[in-house]
Design a protein around this motif. Structure first.
Motif, short mmCIF file in Angstrom:
data_model
loop_
_atom_site.label_atom_id
_atom_site.label_comp_id
_atom_site.label_asym_id
_atom_site.label_seq_id
_atom_site.Cartn_x
_atom_site.Cartn_y
_atom_site.Cartn_z
N ARG A 1 0.83 -1.20 0.00
CA ARG A 1 0.00 0.00 0.00
C ARG A 1 0.87 1.25 0.00
O ARG A 1 1.98 1.26 0.51
N THR A 2 0.30 2.32 -0.55
CA THR A 2 0.97 3.62 -0.49
C THR A 2 0.80 4.20 0.92
O THR A 2 -0.02 3.72 1.71
N GLU A 3 1.57 5.23 1.22
CA GLU A 3 1.45 5.88 2.52
C GLU A 3 0.04 6.43 2.73
O GLU A 3 -0.50 6.38 3.84
N ALA A 4 -0.56 6.95 1.66
CA ALA A 4 -1.92 7.48 1.76
C ALA A 4 -2.92 6.36 2.07
O ALA A 4 -3.85 6.55 2.86
N GLU A 5 -2.73 5.21 1.45
CA GLU A 5 -3.63 4.09 1.70
C GLU A 5 -3.48 3.57 3.13
O GLU A 5 -4.47 3.22 3.78
N VAL A 6 -2.26 3.54 3.63
CA VAL A 6 -2.03 3.12 5.01
C VAL A 6 -2.70 4.10 5.98
O VAL A 6 -3.34 3.70 6.95
N ALA A 7 -2.56 5.38 5.70
CA ALA A 7 -3.18 6.40 6.55
C ALA A 7 -4.70 6.27 6.53
O ALA A 7 -5.35 6.44 7.57
N ALA A 8 -5.26 5.96 5.38
CA ALA A 8 -6.71 5.78 5.28
C ALA A 8 -7.17 4.59 6.11
O ALA A 8 -8.21 4.65 6.78
N LEU A 9 -6.40 3.50 6.08
CA LEU A 9 -6.74 2.34 6.90
C LEU A 9 -6.66 2.68 8.38
O LEU A 9 -7.52 2.31 9.17
N ALA A 10 -5.61 3.40 8.76
CA ALA A 10 -5.45 3.78 10.16
C ALA A 10 -6.62 4.61 10.65
O ALA A 10 -7.08 4.46 11.79
N SER A 11 -7.14 5.46 9.79
CA SER A 11 -8.24 6.36 10.18
C SER A 11 -9.55 5.62 10.44
O SER A 11 -10.48 6.20 11.02
N LEU A 12 -9.65 4.37 10.02
CA LEU A 12 -10.85 3.59 10.27
C LEU A 12 -10.96 3.14 11.72
O LEU A 12 -12.02 2.69 12.16
#
Length: 258
Positions: free
Chosen positions: A200-211
């Protein structure tokens, strides 16, 4: 470092399938720190952590599963606990695009494979006396997922397999409670493993974390801590449960107001 006392699992024989992966290896290390004799198993192609022996196991073959459990009994005389971690994610695709072979592989490992392991483990526990170190009974922990409680677009097979693991866990817990065997599931949220970050990209990881309500990914060690508790006699009154280690994912985080 595990928060458990050094003797929480003292002398107990514990089997961990999928023991070369991030969560599996963390479960092995946590149980060892708590005093257990731990047998780790995984695919022959898996790469274990340095200095770690991992026995060969392919959960898609009954003979492989049964041979592993027989080896544990031959070398240690009994089985006091087991952690079923082995699993696969499968491709990301919408349902109408999913190929039969991919569906069969995900269900074949995550559900059928776990069934084979659980069956062999329970048979071993029923057939061989626990001895005093088993305390109040034996324990099996099945690693599930938050997607075993909610849907996951693009991962219908994975989500279906984990929903099934939850049902299998509860049914087994009812069937074997009278035999002193507890069966529970642990339900991780998204865990920040090297594999997750690599895909995953950093943005995708951040989106997962925000869940997650705590606004971060979990760690394998946090999952392992709950697994160790469930293996221990401290959890003697816990069976048929689904223990979330998900940072509030399943609580249903709402978007910010305003």
């Amino acid at each position: 470092m595990s928060a458990f006392a050094a003797d929480a699992l003292a002398g107990k024989v514990i089997l961990v399938t999928g023991g070369a992966g991030a969560i599996g290896a963390a479960c092995v290390e946590s149980a060892e720190r708590a005093g257990a004799v731990v047998v780790a198993a995984d695919l022959p192609s898996a790469t274990p952590r340095p200095g770690r022996e991992v026995l060969p196991l392919d959960v898609t073959f009954t003979a492989s599963v049964d041979a592993l459990v027989a080896r544990v009994l031959e070398e240690h005389g009994r089985l006091d606990g087991a952690v079923n971690v082995a699993g696969v994610g499968g491709p990301s695709a919408r349902l109408h695009e999913y190929a039969d072979v991919d569906w069969s592989r995900v269900l074949g490992v995550n559900l059928d494979g776990l069934f084979r392991c659980l069956r062999a483990e329970v048979r071993a526990m029923l057939a061989h006396p626990a001895g005093p170190v088993a305390g109040r009974g034996r324990s099996v922990v099945n690693i599930s997922s938050v997607t075993g409680h909610v849907g996951h677009p693009g991962a219908a097979a994975y989500s279906a397999s984990k929903h099934a693991v939850e049902g299998l866990t509860r049914s087994a817990a009812l069937e074997y409670a009278g035999d002193g065997i507890r069966v529970n599931s642990v339900v991780p949220g998204f865990i920040g493993t090297e594999l997750l970050h690599s895909r995953r990209t950093e943005a995708e990881v951040a989106a997962l974390a925000s869940l997650h309500a705590v606004d971060r990914l979990g760690t394998a060690e946090e999952v392992a801590a709950v697994v160790t508790f469930l293996l221990s006699d401290a959890a003697a009154f816990v069976t048929g449960s689904s223990q979330a280690v998900d940072g509030g994912f399943l609580a249903g985080r709402l978007p910010p107001s305003g």
